[in-house]
Scaffold this active site. Structure first.
Site, PDB file in Angstrom:
ATOM      1  N   SER A 100      41.044  44.665  50.886  1.00  0.00           N
ATOM      2  CA  SER A 100      41.860  44.697  49.679  1.00  0.00           C
ATOM      3  C   SER A 100      42.366  46.121  49.468  1.00  0.00           C
ATOM      4  O   SER A 100      41.573  47.059  49.417  1.00  0.00           O
ATOM      5  CB  SER A 100      40.996  44.245  48.502  1.00  0.00           C
ATOM      6  OG  SER A 100      41.701  44.347  47.301  1.00  0.00           O
ATOM      7  N   LYS A 155      45.199  42.451  51.913  1.00  0.00           N
ATOM      8  CA  LYS A 155      45.554  41.991  50.554  1.00  0.00           C
ATOM      9  C   LYS A 155      46.062  43.188  49.780  1.00  0.00           C
ATOM     10  O   LYS A 155      45.378  44.216  49.696  1.00  0.00           O
ATOM     11  CB  LYS A 155      44.310  41.391  49.898  1.00  0.00           C
ATOM     12  CG  LYS A 155      44.337  41.313  48.377  1.00  0.00           C
ATOM     13  CD  LYS A 155      43.195  40.445  47.858  1.00  0.00           C
ATOM     14  CE  LYS A 155      42.564  41.007  46.603  1.00  0.00           C
ATOM     15  NZ  LYS A 155      41.457  40.159  46.100  1.00  0.00           N
ATOM     16  N   LYS A 178      47.177  44.779  46.220  1.00  0.00           N
ATOM     17  CA  LYS A 178      47.152  44.647  44.770  1.00  0.00           C
ATOM     18  C   LYS A 178      48.562  44.895  44.260  1.00  0.00           C
ATOM     19  O   LYS A 178      49.236  45.838  44.740  1.00  0.00           O
ATOM     20  CB  LYS A 178      46.200  45.688  44.178  1.00  0.00           C
ATOM     21  CG  LYS A 178      44.743  45.412  44.501  1.00  0.00           C
ATOM     22  CD  LYS A 178      44.251  44.242  43.692  1.00  0.00           C
ATOM     23  CE  LYS A 178      42.762  44.063  43.807  1.00  0.00           C
ATOM     24  NZ  LYS A 178      42.286  42.905  43.036  1.00  0.00           N
ATOM     25  N   ASP A 190      47.541  40.199  45.236  1.00  0.00           N
ATOM     26  CA  ASP A 190      46.641  39.893  44.112  1.00  0.00           C
ATOM     27  C   ASP A 190      47.151  40.614  42.870  1.00  0.00           C
ATOM     28  O   ASP A 190      47.245  41.841  42.856  1.00  0.00           O
ATOM     29  CB  ASP A 190      45.223  40.371  44.459  1.00  0.00           C
ATOM     30  CG  ASP A 190      44.212  40.057  43.363  1.00  0.00           C
ATOM     31  OD1 ASP A 190      44.570  39.368  42.382  1.00  0.00           O
ATOM     32  OD2 ASP A 190      43.054  40.502  43.494  1.00  0.00           O
ATOM     33  N   GLU A 236      47.465  35.677  44.499  1.00  0.00           N
ATOM     34  CA  GLU A 236      46.215  35.448  43.786  1.00  0.00           C
ATOM     35  C   GLU A 236      46.366  35.800  42.308  1.00  0.00           C
ATOM     36  O   GLU A 236      46.867  36.870  41.967  1.00  0.00           O
ATOM     37  CB  GLU A 236      45.135  36.331  44.446  1.00  0.00           C
ATOM     38  CG  GLU A 236      43.759  36.153  43.888  1.00  0.00           C
ATOM     39  CD  GLU A 236      42.749  37.075  44.592  1.00  0.00           C
ATOM     40  OE1 GLU A 236      43.114  37.755  45.577  1.00  0.00           O
ATOM     41  OE2 GLU A 236      41.602  37.114  44.130  1.00  0.00           O
ATOM     42  N   ASP A 247      41.500  33.141  41.065  1.00  0.00           N
ATOM     43  CA  ASP A 247      40.264  33.931  41.091  1.00  0.00           C
ATOM     44  C   ASP A 247      39.663  33.875  39.681  1.00  0.00           C
ATOM     45  O   ASP A 247      38.819  33.015  39.383  1.00  0.00           O
ATOM     46  CB  ASP A 247      40.611  35.375  41.525  1.00  0.00           C
ATOM     47  CG  ASP A 247      39.451  36.353  41.415  1.00  0.00           C
ATOM     48  OD1 ASP A 247      38.311  35.922  41.193  1.00  0.00           O
ATOM     49  OD2 ASP A 247      39.674  37.581  41.544  1.00  0.00           O
ATOM     50  N   LYS A 303      33.900  33.724  44.184  1.00  0.00           N
ATOM     51  CA  LYS A 303      33.023  34.879  43.981  1.00  0.00           C
ATOM     52  C   LYS A 303      31.779  34.364  43.263  1.00  0.00           C
ATOM     53  O   LYS A 303      31.883  33.884  42.129  1.00  0.00           O
ATOM     54  CB  LYS A 303      33.702  35.915  43.082  1.00  0.00           C
ATOM     55  CG  LYS A 303      34.818  36.708  43.705  1.00  0.00           C
ATOM     56  CD  LYS A 303      35.415  37.651  42.660  1.00  0.00           C
ATOM     57  CE  LYS A 303      36.576  38.442  43.247  1.00  0.00           C
ATOM     58  NZ  LYS A 303      37.370  39.090  42.183  1.00  0.00           N
ATOM     59  N   GLY A 349      35.532  39.699  46.710  1.00  0.00           N
ATOM     60  CA  GLY A 349      34.603  40.830  46.675  1.00  0.00           C
ATOM     61  C   GLY A 349      34.710  41.550  45.351  1.00  0.00           C
ATOM     62  O   GLY A 349      35.747  41.482  44.675  1.00  0.00           O
TER      63      GLY A 349
HETATM   64  O1  NPG Z   1      36.600  44.485  48.741  1.00  0.00           O
HETATM   65  O2  NPG Z   1      35.075  44.091  47.263  1.00  0.00           O
HETATM   66  C1  NPG Z   1      36.230  44.327  47.590  1.00  0.00           C
HETATM   67  C2  NPG Z   1      37.271  44.435  46.511  1.00  0.00           C
HETATM   68  C3  NPG Z   1      38.103  43.212  46.484  1.00  0.00           C
HETATM   69  O3  NPG Z   1      40.158  43.424  45.341  1.00  0.00           O
HETATM   70  C4  NPG Z   1      38.980  43.194  45.288  1.00  0.00           C
HETATM   71  N1  NPG Z   1      38.378  42.890  44.149  1.00  0.00           N
HETATM   72  O4  NPG Z   1      40.216  41.302  41.624  1.00  0.00           O
HETATM   73  O5  NPG Z   1      39.354  40.609  43.430  1.00  0.00           O
HETATM   74  C5  NPG Z   1      39.551  41.510  42.626  1.00  0.00           C
HETATM   75  C6  NPG Z   1      39.073  42.898  42.919  1.00  0.00           C
HETATM   76  C7  NPG Z   1      38.256  43.607  41.916  1.00  0.00           C
HETATM   77  C8  NPG Z   1      37.924  44.894  42.154  1.00  0.00           C
HETATM   78  C9  NPG Z   1      37.820  43.042  40.784  1.00  0.00           C
HETATM   79  C10 NPG Z   1      37.197  45.624  41.272  1.00  0.00           C
HETATM   80  C11 NPG Z   1      37.048  43.751  39.886  1.00  0.00           C
HETATM   81  C12 NPG Z   1      36.776  45.055  40.135  1.00  0.00           C
END
Ligand code: NPG
Length: 367
Positions: free
Chosen positions: A133, A159, A161, A187, A212, A237, A261, A289
């Site tokens: 990500s 992915k 953001k 995402d 997402e 999500d 998750k 994650g």
């Molecule tokens: O690789 O663990 C990882 C991060 C994946 O983008 C990721 N997580 O919205 O899914 C999400 C996001 C997230 C990150 C959510 C930090 C909350 C806090």
């Protein structure tokens, strides 16, 4: 199998680089681990809540309070994870807090029996493909450099953001630079509104695996309407907080892919139930994650090895997040991470690393 005590361990770890999403920038993780101490084995769980309630309503200090006041009192010397889940069902919400206790109970009971979490959940593979990500970047050249580094490391899916003002152009630049074969998805963490449908339709010709959580978590009807107006598959999500919400979202046509998750849905048993539902309905799932350290990552890899996880997850290697993980590191091999095969989650904290990260630890007796 008798449990004697629980230990709440609060710790802190820096991220190797700031991680920016549409709701803020994370530079470090404020951690809560739960260690269950039994006669024969220990069990570990990691809380995925962030320091502030910006991804969902939970936050790590709040989770600690809920765990102490409402969840640990439901754990007796012989309580199983399954019994715990049933006994805390009257407690509304707080899935991330519940998931920590459930995970530690599962780890403890499986270690005592010498069974791996992967085996217990029904894993069908011993390694899982890794995606990564990529946070929002200030400039396109920087973004391209970051993506290039991850591709060189071997990640199999990217992915990005996105948020309003940092979306179509950035995604198009990545697609152009790295070609059509790149597995690419985006995402939004709920940053758009249904009125943005025409804007988001500009992603349609970029060959994305999915978009997402484009809209707010409670807007299932909006997601269903958006899914009819854009060609990119909609993945949920934040909206999927339980088996029931997963079923509802699928039946409404609000999503055609689900990010699972465990922390968001109350634990690994609920996560497996959502997986089973999606498998039955032909809805692909992947493992999300939350910047987990090795404890949470080990358990997520066990889940990601189930048959319905047909898309690469946000299950990246330890060095994508931390200089030194709390467990033996997870290392990318040929774009994959190995699923731990030892008893329970198959990993435990390195005592020295943990103690260097620890801010506070408290023991709570179990009676
Ligand atoms: O690789 O663990 C990882 C991060 C994946 O983008 C990721 N997580 O919205 O899914 C999400 C996001 C997230 C990150 C959510 C930090 C909350 C806090």
């Amino acid at each position: 199998m008798t449990l004697r005590a629980a230990e709440i361990v609060r710790a802190r770890i820096d991220l190797v680089a700031p991680f920016r999403t549409s709701f803020g920038t994370e530079t470090a993780r404020s951690l809560l681990y739960l260690r269950l101490i039994g006669d024969d084995a220990e069990g570990w769980g990691e809380c995925v809540a962030m320091a502030a309630p910006v991804y969902s309503s939970e936050y790590v200090d709040g989770c600690e309070d809920v765990i102490r006041r409402f969840l640990l009192p439901e754990v007796g010397p012989d309580t199983t994870a399954e019994e715990f889940v049933a006994s805390v069902s009257p407690v509304r919400g707080h899935p991330m807090a519940k998931a920590v206790v459930e995970a530690a109970l599962l780890d403890h009971q499986l270690r005592a029996r010498g069974v791996s979490l992967a085996g217990h959940l029904g894993a069908v593979r011993d390694r899982v493909p890794s995606g990564v990500s990529v946070g929002i970047h200030d400039s396109v050249p920087e973004l391209l450099r970051t993506v290039e580094g991850y591709l060189r490391a071997g990640y199999l899916r990217i992915k990005l953001k996105i948020e309003p003002g940092s979306d179509i152009g950035q995604v198009r630049a990545v697609r152009r630079e790295f070609g059509d074969a790149l597995l690419l998805q985006v995402d939004a963490n709920a940053a758009y509104r249904i009125d943005d449908a025409a804007h988001l339709a500009q992603l349609d010709d970029l060959g994305l695996l999915l978009i997402e959580q484009p809209l707010p978590e409670d807007d299932l009807a909006g997601h269903a309407a958006l899914a009819r107006r854009i060609a990119t598959p909609v993945c949920l999500d934040e909206s999927i907080t339980s088996l029931e919400s997963a079923r509802g979202a699928i039946e409404l046509g609000a999503c055609s892919v689900v990010n699972i998750k465990p922390g968001r849905v109350g634990g690994y048993l609920a996560a497996r139930a959502i997986h089973d539902l999606c498998l039955e309905r032909g809805v692909p799932v992947w493992c999300g994650g939350m910047l987990e350290t090795g404890i949470g990552r080990a358990a997520n890899l066990a889940l990601a090895a189930l048959p319905g996880f047909t898309l690469p997850g946000d299950t990246s290697a330890s060095d994508r997040y931390f200089l030194r993980d709390v467990t033996a590191p997870f290392v990318l091999e040929d774009g994959h991470l190995a699923v731990p095969s030892g008893a329970g989650i198959g990993r435990e904290p390195d005592p020295e690393v943990l103690s260097a990260m620890t801010v506070r630890r408290d023991t709570v007796p179990i009676a």
